[in-house]
Every structure is written in C-alpha cells, then in structure tokens.
Design a protein around this motif. Structure first.
Motif, PDB file in Angstrom:
ATOM      1  N   ASP A 157      28.812 -43.368  24.694  1.00  0.00           N
ATOM      2  CA  ASP A 157      28.477 -42.754  26.188  1.00  0.00           C
ATOM      3  C   ASP A 157      27.187 -42.748  26.086  1.00  0.00           C
ATOM      4  O   ASP A 157      26.483 -41.898  26.749  1.00  0.00           O
ATOM      5  N   TRP A 158      26.107 -43.947  25.927  1.00  0.00           N
ATOM      6  CA  TRP A 158      24.978 -43.606  25.621  1.00  0.00           C
ATOM      7  C   TRP A 158      24.229 -43.558  27.012  1.00  0.00           C
ATOM      8  O   TRP A 158      23.211 -42.702  27.074  1.00  0.00           O
ATOM      9  N   GLY A 159      24.664 -43.862  27.986  1.00  0.00           N
ATOM     10  CA  GLY A 159      24.056 -44.084  29.330  1.00  0.00           C
ATOM     11  C   GLY A 159      23.939 -42.499  30.006  1.00  0.00           C
ATOM     12  O   GLY A 159      22.874 -42.166  30.115  1.00  0.00           O
TER      13      GLY A 159
ATOM     14  N   GLU B 248      20.543 -36.618  29.231  1.00  0.00           N
ATOM     15  CA  GLU B 248      20.875 -35.419  28.477  1.00  0.00           C
ATOM     16  C   GLU B 248      19.438 -35.255  27.331  1.00  0.00           C
ATOM     17  O   GLU B 248      18.968 -34.025  27.315  1.00  0.00           O
ATOM     18  N   VAL B 249      19.446 -36.216  26.291  1.00  0.00           N
ATOM     19  CA  VAL B 249      18.444 -36.247  25.697  1.00  0.00           C
ATOM     20  C   VAL B 249      17.030 -36.155  26.424  1.00  0.00           C
ATOM     21  O   VAL B 249      16.043 -35.370  25.963  1.00  0.00           O
TER      22      VAL B 249
ATOM     23  N   GLY C  23      14.461 -32.942  25.825  1.00  0.00           N
ATOM     24  CA  GLY C  23      13.069 -32.896  25.482  1.00  0.00           C
ATOM     25  C   GLY C  23      12.238 -32.357  26.273  1.00  0.00           C
ATOM     26  O   GLY C  23      11.222 -31.850  25.751  1.00  0.00           O
ATOM     27  N   ILE C  24      12.337 -32.732  27.687  1.00  0.00           N
ATOM     28  CA  ILE C  24      11.477 -32.149  28.578  1.00  0.00           C
ATOM     29  C   ILE C  24      11.351 -30.353  28.492  1.00  0.00           C
ATOM     30  O   ILE C  24      10.331 -29.963  28.517  1.00  0.00           O
ATOM     31  N   ALA C  25      12.422 -30.152  28.326  1.00  0.00           N
ATOM     32  CA  ALA C  25      12.480 -28.522  28.400  1.00  0.00           C
ATOM     33  C   ALA C  25      11.888 -28.003  27.232  1.00  0.00           C
ATOM     34  O   ALA C  25      11.352 -26.866  27.218  1.00  0.00           O
TER      35      ALA C  25
ATOM     36  N   TYR D 131      17.125 -41.970  17.390  1.00  0.00           N
ATOM     37  CA  TYR D 131      18.128 -41.448  17.071  1.00  0.00           C
ATOM     38  C   TYR D 131      19.437 -41.152  17.928  1.00  0.00           C
ATOM     39  O   TYR D 131      20.715 -40.970  17.647  1.00  0.00           O
ATOM     40  N   GLY D 132      19.214 -41.767  19.282  1.00  0.00           N
ATOM     41  CA  GLY D 132      20.189 -41.756  20.273  1.00  0.00           C
ATOM     42  C   GLY D 132      20.715 -40.225  20.489  1.00  0.00           C
ATOM     43  O   GLY D 132      19.842 -39.374  20.236  1.00  0.00           O
ATOM     44  N   SER D 133      22.110 -39.987  20.704  1.00  0.00           N
ATOM     45  CA  SER D 133      22.465 -38.581  21.088  1.00  0.00           C
ATOM     46  C   SER D 133      22.297 -37.568  19.659  1.00  0.00           C
ATOM     47  O   SER D 133      22.457 -36.517  19.978  1.00  0.00           O
TER      48      SER D 133
END
Length: 593
Positions: free
Chosen positions: A441-443, A448-449, A453-455, A470-472
């Motif tokens: 479910d990479w889309g 979410e990644v 990352g921003i947070a 790394y993907g999810s």
C-alpha cells in the motif's frame, strides 16, 4: 517427515525477524541444527531472489554469503531496471521482452525502490551506429526512422506493463531536456522510458523479505567444501569469517547462485563445470549533477567508436555515468584504471559542452558481469548474451548463471521451478505479485512517511531518501530518531544520510563492518567526495556500541576501510582526496568481532 516441503500455503504465514548481529549468530547455529529443503549459496540479487521464491513456495530455506550481501556485482551496476535497448539491434527480442516484463513487475512489487526515468537520446549529423547498431545505412540516411521503429518495438515488447510511449522530439526540445549537450550537429532526438533502482538496497529488500517469510540467512559465511553421499551433494561445510567456526549444513537441494564465482563453487564438488563464466568488467563514474547541468532526465550518449551505449543517469544530487565492457581481472578486487576513466571522459566531453577532468569525478567503481560463455568457443564479452541458464550438475547442485539485475526474479523463478519438478510438485509463482518489504500500500504509506519526516524536522532531501531507501520501513528508522534526537544528525553535510541509519543497519540489516554501512546500506562511498573516509570513524564508533567491539576491533575495521579506499584510488592513479588514509598508516587484518 524430515526434509519434506511444507504446504504451499505456508508462505502466507510471515514472521517478523530483524537481521541483527545476534540473529546472525543464532542463524549460524541454526544452519547446523536444521535440515533444510533448499540451501542457497550466494547473497547477491539472484541468490536473494532464489531464497525468497523458494521460501514463498513453502520450502525451508537457508542462504549463505561469503562476504556481505550485494558486495559483488549486485552493488556495481548502472542502477537501471531496463529492457536493454542495446539488445534490439542484436535482435535478441526474447531477452528484451523478458526484461521489460520483469521491469513492470518490479515497478509493481517494489514501487518505493524502482521508479520510472525518462531517457533522452540525441541524434547528431554524421551518426552511423546510434545505440550500438551493428549496421548502418548509406550516408546515415533513414537512421532516425529505424530508431523510431526500434523504440516502437521496445514499447510494444513491454505490453500492458509499458511505462509510457516513446516520443520523437525536436532539436529545441532535446536542448531543453538536456541543456549540457553539444549543439553543433544536433539534429533531433527521442525520449523513451525505463526505470531506476538502488541495486544494493533492492538486494537487501529481498533478503529482508525472505527472512520475514522464515528463511535462515547469514553473511560472512563461506562454503568451503561439499558433503556427498553416493555421488550426490547432501550438505555444505561453511565457515564463519569472524569466529572461524565451521558448521555442516544439510539440504535436499543446493543452489549455486554465486555469479562470477559459479564455476569455482561447482569445481568444489570435483565435477567439471558445465558452462564457462566470462566475467566482463563494467566501470562507472559518479559525478555531480550540478556540474553536468543534469535535470531529471537521463541522457544516452548515442555513439562510440566501439559501438557501446553510455548512460548519464540522475542519482540524487549525483549522476552515474557508464559503462565499459572490457575483459577480466582480479575478481576479488575489481579496480577502475586510469585508461578506463580516460575512455569515459573522452565521450563525456565529446557530447557535453563542458570540460570535465578527473578532478571533477566524485568517485568511480567497477564490477564484473557474469556473462555465460559456452566452453571451447571464442567470443568477446561485448557480444555475449545476458540470457540466463539453470544447470543441474551430476552432483545434484543446481546452478543459476548469466542474467542481469532486471531479470533476477525470473532467474529465481526458473531455478525454483527446477526444484519443484524434482519434488514432483506443480510449480507456483508467488513472487509475481509479492510486494517486497516496505512496499505494501505504498501510495498511502508514502504520504505517512512524508508527514512523519516533516514532524521530526528532517529536510525534504532526507525524507525523499528515506522513502526511496526504506519504503514504509522508514518508520523503524524514525522510531530510533524519536528515542534519540541526535540520530537525526546528518552523517555528511551535503548528503541525506542520518546517524539513525547506522543503528538501523546494525539492528535490522546485518551490517557487520563499516564498509557494509558506507558501501551498501548507504551509498556514501559513491556519493561522497571523500568516499566516506571523513566519517568512517564516526560510523565505526556507533557500530562499536551496537555490536560490542573493543577499541582495537573498532580501529582495525576503520583502517580496513581506509586501506580499501586507498587501494582503489591507487589503481585509478588519481590524487588522494582529504580524509583518505594518511601515509604510513597500516591496515591490520580484520579482527574477530
């Protein structure tokens, strides 16, 4: 029943397993304490693919690698997942079709690791053999039409998995997409699409996925001899590089997936190898994208005197340029020579309106392709096919030879089909639709990644790197940063790698030396102008805490890395860069960890 294959449905039952040094020690013990259905020798992309395919079908699988995963050919490619456009003029349509189908499956099953790339193919007045065409036309008339037909065939051979149809473009459009190209004699061009990956990270994704499904995996574990019964191999004696401990691994099937070493491994059985591996060295240069004025599109340099194709491919803030196709040499230490660098720079400066010298090179690397050559036949490596072959020795060993990065999955599938037929079971092909770890479910997962990352305060470049590497599973790296904010610090100022990746590599990817981290868990050795020499001590210090090294071990492994970089640069006859091993420093032998 001991050694019987588990039901095919067993591959759906996944076990989440880290690949730490502790797990490696446990796995080495398990090698001797279990009877496996399949033992795979070789931890490159092909061996990793065989292990995943076999465990996904329900076999009890072990994999051993004498060095580190992807430490050979599988980390030395052009980083492309492609059909092989140069094989069209050779009329090797079956190979091109197979590779294009596999390209489509990789885009489907590993979307964070494999992504489409647009290629610009410029056409110049006077071109006679663009893209390596073995023939030409009188005065070059009609070559553009022939290329258009060839690229149409390339698109059609991909079928429903084609990325995008090629385009015939004007001179102005070529200049817009590739502004650094020489304009004198530029007539027109084409664009077509292929894909790009990080070859070492792809191999690691296969290793992690195979382990997730239950495979027993160890690196730095060498096959030293075979155990035979009635002329058939029933096991392998293996040696742990670090402890020198030996173990006997028993298996019903032994697969030789060692690439350029396939002959040597088969010879350990005392039988004559059935086919000859003709290693062909490919050399690549890594340069700055800024220096090359390179955008998001790759560039195909259309013609060389020896009818090769040279690619300039974007790679983060860098570009990969190559490759050569020369003879063999020291297989253990493939080196880039001054002459090979000169060859590549010659064509780079011929087609680009720049003047780049050896001092503009960020790094250089070389690897050997395991080309298949029939015995007692003379052929140049440039003309040998990349087609793979699955061979069964009289000793019972199954060897998978030849092939290319893009077709690793099909090579693995064909290999395990042989094992299925031996076991009188109907072959099933689960890897055709099996997402690699981090891809599910990479889309949705990609969003979410990015949000997380921003947070955490990571830069856009760091977040993109985390997604593409790394993907999810990037969330596991983020967890480490949440526990210790200092792990978000960059390892090198102008690259996107962070300290948390060193910890992650030790705990989850069986990184055992600084070279494992700098050369394969990351690509720092390629992307850093100091080739990681300025940060190796820091990486070793983090690893020492994770792996429990003594100060002596830490220093020895640091010096091993520095010594190896010095050796590579000495072969290139290039001036040393800051941070490389100082004169007089001696690299000790690797210490036990």
């Amino acid at each position: 029943m001991v050694g019987a294959m588990r039901p095919p449905t067993a591959w759906f039952v996944k076990t989440m397993r880290s690949l730490s040094s502790t797990v490696r020690t446990s796995n080495f013990s398990d090698l001797q304490n279990n009877h496996f259905d399949v033992l795979v020798i070789g931890g490159g992309v092909t061996g990793a693919g065989v292990a995943l395919d076999a465990v996904a079908r329900g076999y009890k699988v072990a994999l051993i690698e004498k060095k580190d995963f992807a430490s050979g050919t599988s980390s030395k490619s052009t980083k492309l997942v492609h059909g092989g456009i140069r094989y069209l003029p050779e009329f090797d349509f079956a190979l091109v079709h197979e590779a294009l189908v596999e390209r489509g499956l990789l885009l489907q099953n590993a979307p964070y690791l494999v992504r489409p790339v647009e290629f610009v193919l410029p056409i110049y007045k006077g071109d006679r053999h663009p893209v390596g065409m073995p023939f030409t036309t009188p005065g070059g008339v009609g070559l553009s039409q022939l290329l258009n037909i060839g690229l149409s065939l390339y698109d059609m051979l991909a079928g429903r998995r084609n990325i995008r149809w090629h385009r015939h473009i004007s001179r102005d459009k070529v200049m817009k997409l590739a502004p650094a190209l020489v304009t004198d004699g530029l007539k027109e061009g084409f664009t077509y699409y292929d894909a790009q990956t990080n070859d070492a990270r792809l191999t690691l994704a296969l290793i992690r996925t195979a382990a997730q499904y239950g495979a027993t995996i160890t690196n730095y574990t060498e096959a030293v001899s075979f155990l035979e019964e009635k002329g058939k191999v029933i096991g392998v004696t293996v040696r742990d590089k670090f402890s020198s401990q030996e173990a006997v691994v028993r298996a019903r099937h032994v697969v030789n997936a060692t690439g350029i070493y396939a002959e040597q491994v088969e010879e350990l059985t005392g039988t004559e190898p059935q086919i000859q591996i003709e290693p062909s060295k490919g050399v690549h240069l890594v340069l700055s994208r800024e220096d090359l004025k390179l955008g998001d599109a790759a560039i195909v340099l259309p013609e060389t005197e020896d009818k090769r194709i040279l690619f300039i491919v974007p790679w983060g803030s860098r570009a990969i340029y190559g490759t050569t196709d020369t003879g063999s040499g020291d297989l253990e230490h493939p080196a880039v020579t001054h002459e090979e660098i000169a060859y590549l720079l010659k064509y780079l400066n011929r087609y680009l309106n720049l003047h780049l010298t050896e001092r503009d090179i960020v790094s250089a690397y070389a690897g050997y392709r395991p080309l298949v050559k029939p015995r007692n036949t003379n052929a140049s490596t440039a003309k040998l096919s990349r087609t793979h072959a699955v061979l069964q020795s009289s000793s019972g060993i199954v060897s998978i030879v030849g092939g290319k990065l893009t077709t690793y999955r099909r090579m693995a599938q064909d290999t395990v089909d042989v094992l299925s037929r031996r076991d009188n079971t109907k072959p099933v092909h689960p890897t055709q639709s099996l997402p690699l770890q981090g891809s599910a479910d990479w889309g949705k997962a990609q969003e979410e990644v990015a949000r997380r990352g921003i947070a955490l305060g990571l830069t856009p470049e760091m977040i993109q790197h985390m997604s593409r590497s790394y993907g999810s599973v990037a969330h596991t790296v983020f967890d480490l940063i949440e526990q210790d904010a200092a792990l978000a610090d960059p390892l090198i100022a102008d690259l996107p790698y962070v300290k948390a990746e060193v910890v992650y590599a030790c705990r989850h990817e069986m990184a055992m030396t600084p070279e494992d981290v700098l050369s394969r868990r990351t690509s720092i050795i390629l992307e850093d102008r100091q080739r990681g020499c300025g940060v190796v001590s820091e990486v070793a210090a983090v690893m020492a805490q994770e792996l429990g090294w003594s100060l002596t071990q830490q220093e020895a492994l640091t010096n091993d890395y520095l010594y190896e970089v010095q050796r590579q640069m000495a072969a290139e006859k290039r001036p040393e860069q800051p941070g490389v091993l100082e004169e007089g420093m001696v690299s000790p032998s690797p210490q036990q960890m």
